[in-house]
Write an enzyme that holds these catalytic residues in place. Structure first.
Site, PDB file in Angstrom:
ATOM      1  N   ARG A  11       0.838  -1.211   0.000  1.00  0.00           N
ATOM      2  CA  ARG A  11       0.000   0.000   0.000  1.00  0.00           C
ATOM      3  C   ARG A  11       0.870   1.258   0.000  1.00  0.00           C
ATOM      4  O   ARG A  11       0.546   2.247  -0.660  1.00  0.00           O
ATOM      5  CB  ARG A  11      -0.956  -0.010   1.200  1.00  0.00           C
TER       6      ARG A  11
ATOM      7  N   ARG B  96       9.912  18.361  -8.628  1.00  0.00           N
ATOM      8  CA  ARG B  96      11.139  18.054  -9.394  1.00  0.00           C
ATOM      9  C   ARG B  96      12.373  18.663  -8.748  1.00  0.00           C
ATOM     10  O   ARG B  96      13.488  18.251  -9.017  1.00  0.00           O
ATOM     11  CB  ARG B  96      11.009  18.571 -10.835  1.00  0.00           C
TER      12      ARG B  96
ATOM     13  N   LYS C 293      -2.571   7.087   1.055  1.00  0.00           N
ATOM     14  CA  LYS C 293      -2.310   7.379   2.473  1.00  0.00           C
ATOM     15  C   LYS C 293      -1.214   8.444   2.504  1.00  0.00           C
ATOM     16  O   LYS C 293      -0.031   8.148   2.673  1.00  0.00           O
ATOM     17  CB  LYS C 293      -1.909   6.093   3.207  1.00  0.00           C
TER      18      LYS C 293
ATOM     19  N   GLU D  82     -16.067   6.603   6.125  1.00  0.00           N
ATOM     20  CA  GLU D  82     -15.196   5.989   7.134  1.00  0.00           C
ATOM     21  C   GLU D  82     -15.086   6.889   8.353  1.00  0.00           C
ATOM     22  O   GLU D  82     -15.733   7.931   8.419  1.00  0.00           O
ATOM     23  CB  GLU D  82     -13.807   5.692   6.542  1.00  0.00           C
TER      24      GLU D  82
HETATM   25  N1  PMP Z   1      -9.117   5.017   7.072  1.00  0.00           N
HETATM   26  C1  PMP Z   1      -8.186   5.953   7.343  1.00  0.00           C
HETATM   27  C2  PMP Z   1      -8.425   7.357   6.897  1.00  0.00           C
HETATM   28  C3  PMP Z   1      -7.007   5.605   8.039  1.00  0.00           C
HETATM   29  O1  PMP Z   1      -6.088   6.525   8.312  1.00  0.00           O
HETATM   30  C4  PMP Z   1      -6.837   4.272   8.474  1.00  0.00           C
HETATM   31  C5  PMP Z   1      -5.610   3.886   9.246  1.00  0.00           C
HETATM   32  N2  PMP Z   1      -4.527   3.592   8.413  1.00  0.00           N
HETATM   33  C6  PMP Z   1      -7.831   3.334   8.158  1.00  0.00           C
HETATM   34  C7  PMP Z   1      -8.961   3.743   7.457  1.00  0.00           C
HETATM   35  C8  PMP Z   1      -7.695   1.882   8.546  1.00  0.00           C
HETATM   36  O2  PMP Z   1      -6.719   1.276   7.748  1.00  0.00           O
HETATM   37  P1  PMP Z   1      -5.829   0.061   8.314  1.00  0.00           P
HETATM   38  O3  PMP Z   1      -6.764  -1.001   8.725  1.00  0.00           O
HETATM   39  O4  PMP Z   1      -4.976  -0.317   7.160  1.00  0.00           O
HETATM   40  O5  PMP Z   1      -5.047   0.607   9.466  1.00  0.00           O
END
Ligand code: PMP
Length: 300
Positions: A52, A105, A151, A184
């Site tokens: 990832r 750059r 991320k 989320e």
């Molecule tokens: N959503 C967000 C915005 C996050 O920062 C995270 C934490 N990494 C997650 C979901 C959960 O992802 P994971 O299970 O890979 O930690």
């Protein structure tokens, strides 16, 4: 005892782990990161996290100056140098030192940092009783502006939601996308249980594809649940039988109230509890060994 931090090929005491103020990670949030966890001498889903990280980097056209294999080894070695068996690991790759303009750059090479620390959890009683949450006014970034699949070091969207949570006194919140669909939490994915269905929002509505989310979906399928990635609204959450959040730091945490509406019976439900137990087993029994040699020797 101070921690040992990896920075650009060196392991140094934390006080010496310094990044330039000209690093675009600092100036512009230009970079990517991962939060990883080690349990019981093993790193949970290490390869998935590294993949990832490289996918996030690819999306922002950031070249990580080392192979995935070396990155995995760097994570393991940083944990070893800190003598930990249970840890939270933070990998950060920023654009590197440039000038004061935006142009990536101008940055010669990426800065790679690996920090390991002890993990700080929500209090145990929150896992036993479940958390109460609310939906926030701050909408999750649009997928066509800054995809939540990346991320990135730009977490202001999530931080603004966290500030709303703090002001209202909630440990986590639900974020919606610009169309009003549930996406989320600030740092976690969300699931609801309705009848025999376990539902989580699909990637395209604007979520980070959580590694805990994927593990939970897999475990639930194996346990015979009807697992679906479907869009849903707040109404579906209010009327769900169960609700929970997933994340590397939070693991699985039950949610018993949303916007003042009690979810199901108001206590963590049977599906949530069974998945919490299954996840605990998975984290204790699987993962990349940190102290390979020691463990091999112990096995002889
Ligand atoms: N959503 C967000 C915005 C996050 O920062 C995270 C934490 N990494 C997650 C979901 C959960 O992802 P994971 O299970 O890979 O930690």
């Amino acid at each position: 005892m101070g921690r040992t931090v990896y920075i650009d090929g060196r392991f140094v005491p934390e006080e010496e782990a310094k990044v330039s103020v000209f690093d675009h990670g600092y100036l512009y949030g230009d970079g990517v990161f991962e939060g990883i966890r080690a349990y019981n001498g093993r790193v949970f889903k290490l390869t998935e996290h590294i993949n990832r990280l490289y996918d996030s980097a690819k999306a922002i056209m950031l070249t990580i100056p080392m192979s995935k294999e070396d990155m995995e080894e760097t994570v393991l070695e940083t944990i070893r140098r800190n003598g930990l068996t249970d840890a939270y690991i933070r990998l950060v790759v920023s654009r590197g030192r440039g000038d004061l303009g935006l142009d990536p750059r101008k940055c010669q090479s990426a800065t790679v940092v690996c920090i390991v620390d002890k993990i700080v959890l929500f209090p145990k009683e929150l896992y036993d009783r479940g958390i109460k949450v609310m939906t926030v006014a701050t909408r999750r970034n649009n997928v066509d502006s800054l995809s939540p699949r990346i991320k990135s070091l730009n977490y202001l969207n999530n931080i603004l939601a966290k500030i709303e949570a703090n002001l209202a006194g909630y440990p986590e919140v639900i974020m919606l996308n610009s169309e009003g669909y549930v996406v989320e939490g600030t740092g976690d994915n969300i699931f609801i249980v309705k009848g025999n269905k376990l539902i989580t929002p699909p990637t395209y509505v604007g979520i980070l594809e959580g590694i805990t989310r994927a593990a939970v979906m897999q475990m639930a399928k194996e346990a015979g649940h009807d697992v679906r990635e479907e869009v849903f609204t707040r109404h579906d959450v209010y009327t769900a039988d169960e609700c929970f959040f997933t994340g590397t730091a939070a693991e699985l945490i039950p949610c018993i109230e949303v916007d003042g509406r009690t979810i199901g019976s108001g206590t963590p439900g049977p599906v949530t509890k069974a998945l919490m137990n299954a996840f605990k087993r998975l984290t204790q029994e699987t993962g990349t060994p940190i102290y390979r040699k020691t463990q091999e020797a112990a096995a002889i």
